[in-house]
Write a protein that holds these residues in place. Sequence first.
Motif, PDB file in Angstrom:
ATOM      1  N   THR A  77      34.360-199.037 114.137  1.00  0.00           N
ATOM      2  CA  THR A  77      33.405-198.465 115.375  1.00  0.00           C
ATOM      3  C   THR A  77      33.734-199.199 116.857  1.00  0.00           C
ATOM      4  O   THR A  77      34.080-198.151 117.713  1.00  0.00           O
ATOM      5  N   LEU A 138      37.564-193.559 107.364  1.00  0.00           N
ATOM      6  CA  LEU A 138      37.162-193.453 108.665  1.00  0.00           C
ATOM      7  C   LEU A 138      38.072-192.942 109.771  1.00  0.00           C
ATOM      8  O   LEU A 138      37.827-192.233 110.665  1.00  0.00           O
ATOM      9  N   LYS A 141      38.942-189.064 109.441  1.00  0.00           N
ATOM     10  CA  LYS A 141      37.926-188.497 110.122  1.00  0.00           C
ATOM     11  C   LYS A 141      38.011-188.279 111.616  1.00  0.00           C
ATOM     12  O   LYS A 141      37.700-187.202 112.334  1.00  0.00           O
ATOM     13  N   ILE A 142      38.025-189.634 112.122  1.00  0.00           N
ATOM     14  CA  ILE A 142      38.221-189.630 113.775  1.00  0.00           C
ATOM     15  C   ILE A 142      39.359-189.008 114.250  1.00  0.00           C
ATOM     16  O   ILE A 142      39.197-188.309 115.559  1.00  0.00           O
ATOM     17  N   LEU A 145      38.818-185.448 114.580  1.00  0.00           N
ATOM     18  CA  LEU A 145      37.828-184.933 115.660  1.00  0.00           C
ATOM     19  C   LEU A 145      38.798-184.963 116.966  1.00  0.00           C
ATOM     20  O   LEU A 145      38.333-184.164 117.967  1.00  0.00           O
ATOM     21  N   LEU A 166      31.619-188.936 119.051  1.00  0.00           N
ATOM     22  CA  LEU A 166      30.933-189.842 118.328  1.00  0.00           C
ATOM     23  C   LEU A 166      29.437-188.990 117.928  1.00  0.00           C
ATOM     24  O   LEU A 166      29.038-189.268 116.795  1.00  0.00           O
ATOM     25  N   PHE A 169      30.320-186.777 114.841  1.00  0.00           N
ATOM     26  CA  PHE A 169      30.243-187.666 113.876  1.00  0.00           C
ATOM     27  C   PHE A 169      29.055-187.980 113.232  1.00  0.00           C
ATOM     28  O   PHE A 169      28.762-187.862 112.039  1.00  0.00           O
ATOM     29  N   GLN A 170      28.071-188.345 114.210  1.00  0.00           N
ATOM     30  CA  GLN A 170      26.857-188.757 113.680  1.00  0.00           C
ATOM     31  C   GLN A 170      26.262-187.511 113.094  1.00  0.00           C
ATOM     32  O   GLN A 170      25.318-187.506 112.082  1.00  0.00           O
ATOM     33  N   TYR A 210      25.769-193.909 108.803  1.00  0.00           N
ATOM     34  CA  TYR A 210      26.921-193.393 108.223  1.00  0.00           C
ATOM     35  C   TYR A 210      27.335-194.029 106.808  1.00  0.00           C
ATOM     36  O   TYR A 210      27.595-193.355 106.027  1.00  0.00           O
ATOM     37  N   LEU A 242      32.801-182.492 107.871  1.00  0.00           N
ATOM     38  CA  LEU A 242      32.851-182.791 109.249  1.00  0.00           C
ATOM     39  C   LEU A 242      33.692-181.671 110.199  1.00  0.00           C
ATOM     40  O   LEU A 242      33.305-181.623 111.181  1.00  0.00           O
ATOM     41  N   ALA A 246      32.093-179.922 113.589  1.00  0.00           N
ATOM     42  CA  ALA A 246      32.862-179.878 114.696  1.00  0.00           C
ATOM     43  C   ALA A 246      33.183-178.706 115.275  1.00  0.00           C
ATOM     44  O   ALA A 246      33.102-178.398 116.546  1.00  0.00           O
TER      45      ALA A 246
END
Length: 257
Positions: A77, A138, A141-142, A145, A166, A169-170, A210, A242, A246
């Motif tokens: 993070t 992780l 996933k990021i 995004l 972020l 994601f949350q 998460y 996800l 998004a």
Amino acid sequence: MAAAASGVQIVRATPPADLTDEAYERWARGEVDRWRSDVLRPPGPLDRAAREMQGRINRLIPEKVHATVTTVIEGMTRTILTGADLTTAPALIGASLAERDRRALAAISSYRATAAVEGGVTGAGGFWMALADFPALLVIKIKLLFDLSAVYGHEADHFEERLFILGLFQLAFSGAEHRAAVFHELEGWSARQHPADFEHFDWRAFQQQYRDYIDLAKLAQMIPVVGAPIGAIVNWRLLERLGETAMNGYRMRWLEG
């Protein structure tokens, strides 16, 4: 497993073909309205049962495992917050919403397949390999995004866009109460002012939500023999969720103007 725990179904309608831009946006608005209703649905019996089960599992897992997972997510993070080693394609300019959705679906399909392979490999490797899946997943996933941010015409290196990422994601990986609060923060995003730094960003809540969301599903990945297929399926569904979140989050921004 993850989708069931969330209380929000993952049901993506197939975008219609051969519509005018105006007609496509009307269709997309209906999809966003459906998604909004799902996201804001109050916690039901399934949510409460999943939360109770999560609490029981958390009490059974050794504290060393909790500490390891928390440390990994915290470190990742912090990397996300500072923007280290995160790059993406330039923002897509001049495309219609239909074209952006088409590209987004292709990106989600690619990342979903990558996540499934990664989950299968780490699931086959037993307990410690399954733990290694947390940071790897992780990152996947990021990165998805960030790529979707570019697809929908946003520069992910801008601070407010990282905040939005972020938030998405949350929104995808939180309990019902926290999910509703995050959703309202994302509504009307482009019309509001945003913080200039991460000083007040609650990263502890970020990583806790998460971790609590995915622990129940990922724990089964550590079981010998069945860990590989479970890891592949769970990762596939987490990336599906996800991507759904998004796409609709960026559609909402587009339709808000």
